[in-house]
Motif scaffolding. Structure first.
Motif, mmCIF file in Angstrom:
data_model
loop_
_atom_site.group_PDB
_atom_site.id
_atom_site.type_symbol
_atom_site.label_atom_id
_atom_site.label_comp_id
_atom_site.label_asym_id
_atom_site.label_seq_id
_atom_site.Cartn_x
_atom_site.Cartn_y
_atom_site.Cartn_z
ATOM 1 N N ILE A 176 0.934 -1.183 -0.064
ATOM 2 C CA ILE A 176 0.023 -0.046 -0.015
ATOM 3 C C ILE A 176 0.912 1.366 0.005
ATOM 4 O O ILE A 176 0.687 2.250 -0.831
ATOM 5 C CB ILE A 176 -0.880 -0.012 1.085
ATOM 6 N N PHE A 177 1.855 1.093 0.811
ATOM 7 C CA PHE A 177 2.776 2.290 1.081
ATOM 8 C C PHE A 177 3.835 1.991 0.277
ATOM 9 O O PHE A 177 4.976 1.527 0.643
ATOM 10 C CB PHE A 177 2.986 2.686 2.705
ATOM 11 N N THR A 178 3.773 2.863 -0.897
ATOM 12 C CA THR A 178 5.010 2.474 -2.122
ATOM 13 C C THR A 178 6.282 3.398 -1.578
ATOM 14 O O THR A 178 6.314 4.317 -0.983
ATOM 15 C CB THR A 178 4.453 3.025 -3.409
ATOM 16 N N GLN A 179 7.311 2.933 -2.263
ATOM 17 C CA GLN A 179 8.472 3.809 -2.105
ATOM 18 C C GLN A 179 8.591 5.286 -2.444
ATOM 19 O O GLN A 179 9.005 6.134 -1.713
ATOM 20 C CB GLN A 179 9.598 2.813 -3.041
ATOM 21 N N ARG A 180 7.613 5.329 -3.541
ATOM 22 C CA ARG A 180 7.527 6.843 -3.864
ATOM 23 C C ARG A 180 6.667 7.689 -2.624
ATOM 24 O O ARG A 180 7.248 8.562 -2.482
ATOM 25 C CB ARG A 180 6.441 6.979 -5.165
ATOM 26 N N GLU A 181 5.675 7.008 -1.987
ATOM 27 C CA GLU A 181 5.072 7.492 -1.013
ATOM 28 C C GLU A 181 5.905 7.623 0.189
ATOM 29 O O GLU A 181 5.862 8.824 0.988
ATOM 30 C CB GLU A 181 3.674 6.721 -0.535
ATOM 31 N N ILE A 182 6.717 6.739 0.536
ATOM 32 C CA ILE A 182 7.783 6.788 1.659
ATOM 33 C C ILE A 182 8.584 7.883 1.540
ATOM 34 O O ILE A 182 8.783 8.819 2.442
ATOM 35 C CB ILE A 182 8.520 5.485 1.809
ATOM 36 N N ASN A 183 9.245 8.171 0.321
ATOM 37 C CA ASN A 183 9.886 9.127 -0.047
ATOM 38 C C ASN A 183 9.260 10.662 0.085
ATOM 39 O O ASN A 183 9.790 11.470 0.596
ATOM 40 C CB ASN A 183 10.907 9.167 -1.375
ATOM 41 N N ALA A 184 8.030 10.805 -0.467
ATOM 42 C CA ALA A 184 7.298 11.829 -0.159
ATOM 43 C C ALA A 184 7.096 12.025 1.340
ATOM 44 O O ALA A 184 7.086 13.191 1.606
ATOM 45 C CB ALA A 184 5.945 11.598 -0.843
ATOM 46 N N PHE A 185 6.690 11.101 2.063
ATOM 47 C CA PHE A 185 6.496 11.343 3.588
ATOM 48 C C PHE A 185 7.944 12.186 4.175
ATOM 49 O O PHE A 185 7.634 13.049 4.908
ATOM 50 C CB PHE A 185 6.171 9.990 4.164
ATOM 51 N N LEU A 186 8.926 11.461 3.716
ATOM 52 C CA LEU A 186 10.107 12.074 4.418
ATOM 53 C C LEU A 186 10.585 13.347 3.906
ATOM 54 O O LEU A 186 11.227 14.137 4.767
ATOM 55 C CB LEU A 186 11.421 11.018 3.858
ATOM 56 N N ASP A 187 9.833 13.948 2.914
ATOM 57 C CA ASP A 187 10.230 15.142 2.551
ATOM 58 C C ASP A 187 9.590 16.194 3.337
ATOM 59 O O ASP A 187 9.603 17.515 3.544
ATOM 60 C CB ASP A 187 9.695 15.577 1.156
ATOM 61 N N PHE A 188 8.316 15.700 3.907
ATOM 62 C CA PHE A 188 7.819 16.338 5.041
ATOM 63 C C PHE A 188 8.434 16.472 6.647
ATOM 64 O O PHE A 188 7.894 17.212 7.493
ATOM 65 C CB PHE A 188 6.434 16.123 5.349
ATOM 66 N N CYS A 189 9.317 15.428 6.821
ATOM 67 C CA CYS A 189 9.996 15.316 8.376
ATOM 68 C C CYS A 189 11.596 15.761 8.269
ATOM 69 O O CYS A 189 11.916 16.296 7.443
ATOM 70 C CB CYS A 189 10.076 13.778 8.327
ATOM 71 N N ASP A 190 11.931 15.957 9.364
ATOM 72 C CA ASP A 190 13.243 16.286 9.475
ATOM 73 C C ASP A 190 13.645 15.226 10.658
ATOM 74 O O ASP A 190 13.116 14.642 11.520
ATOM 75 C CB ASP A 190 13.627 17.565 10.091
ATOM 76 N N LEU A 191 15.231 15.053 10.851
ATOM 77 C CA LEU A 191 15.675 14.056 11.610
ATOM 78 C C LEU A 191 16.332 14.905 12.870
ATOM 79 O O LEU A 191 16.829 15.856 12.767
ATOM 80 C CB LEU A 191 17.105 13.796 10.854
ATOM 81 N N MET A 192 16.049 14.223 14.119
ATOM 82 C CA MET A 192 16.446 14.859 15.397
ATOM 83 C C MET A 192 17.391 13.833 15.968
ATOM 84 O O MET A 192 17.009 12.506 15.940
ATOM 85 C CB MET A 192 15.211 14.965 16.250
#
Length: 162
Positions: free
Chosen positions: A22-38
C-alpha cells in the motif's frame, strides 16, 4: 537535514513498519520530505508535561521513557522502544501532555511538525490515512504494555497479603 544515507535508512525503517503493498517507495520518500531528523542525547527531554504537541515523532533508534512528576520527584511510567510513534495523543487531541518524554539513551527521531502534517494532509491524503492507522497501532501497543504492567502490579500488590 536528512541526508541521502539517512533517507535510505529511514526508507528501510518505514518499509518495515508499513504494508509496502500500500505504502510505496514513492510515498515513503514523499513522507520523508515533510519530516526532519533529530538526534537527542541521553537524558534530554523530547516533549514536556503541559506542552501541546506540535510534532509527531518516530523513534528510529534508541529508547524513550514516559515520566510523571516534577523534575525533582520523577517516576518512570513507561518505556517506548525503537519503531514506535511518539507524541500522537497530544498532537491529535491538542491537549497538554500529562507525561514527560525523555531519551533514556542516545536517540534518533524522525519529526513531523504540525504545519508539514497539515500540508501533507492536502497533498498526500493516502499517506495521512496510513499515518493515522499507524498512530492507532502505536496507541494500541502503548495501551497493551501499560495494561499488562498494571495487571502485573495489581497481581503483586494483592498477592502480598495472602
Amino acid at each position: 537535514m536528512i541526508t541521502d544515507n539517512d533517507r535510505n535508512q529511514l526508507t528501510e525503517f518505514l518499509g518495515k513498519l508499513t504494508d509496502t503493498d500500500i505504502f510505496t517507495q514513492r510515498e515513503i520518500n514523499a513522507f520523508l520530505d515533510f519530516c526532519d531528523l533529530m538526534c537527542v542525547k541521553k537524558g534530554e527531554i523530547i516533549a514536556d508535561i503541559g506542552e501541546v504537541g506540535e510534532s509527531l515523532y518516530f523513534l528510529l533508534e534508541g529508547e524513550a521513557v514516559l515520566i510523571v512528576g516534577s523534575t525533582v520527584n520523577e517516576m518512570v511510567v513507561g518505556q517506548i522502544p525503537a519503531g514506535e510513534m511518539l507524541g500522537e495523543m497530544s498532537f491529535f487531541d491538542r491537549k497538554p501532555r500529562n507525561v514527560r518524554l525523555r531519551a533514556s539513551k542516545p536517540t534518533r527521531l524522525l519529526r513531523l511538525p504540525r504545519g508539514m502534517y497539515n500540508r501533507m494532509r492536502l497533498e498526500y491524503p493516502v499517506i495521512t490515512v496510513l499515518l493515522l492507522e499507524y498512530a492507532i497501532i502505536s496507541l494500541d501497543n502503548l495501551y497493551r504494555r501499560t495494561s499488562t504492567d498494571m495487571a502485573l502490579l495489581n497481581q503483586y500488590v494483592y498477592s502480598i497479603g495472602k
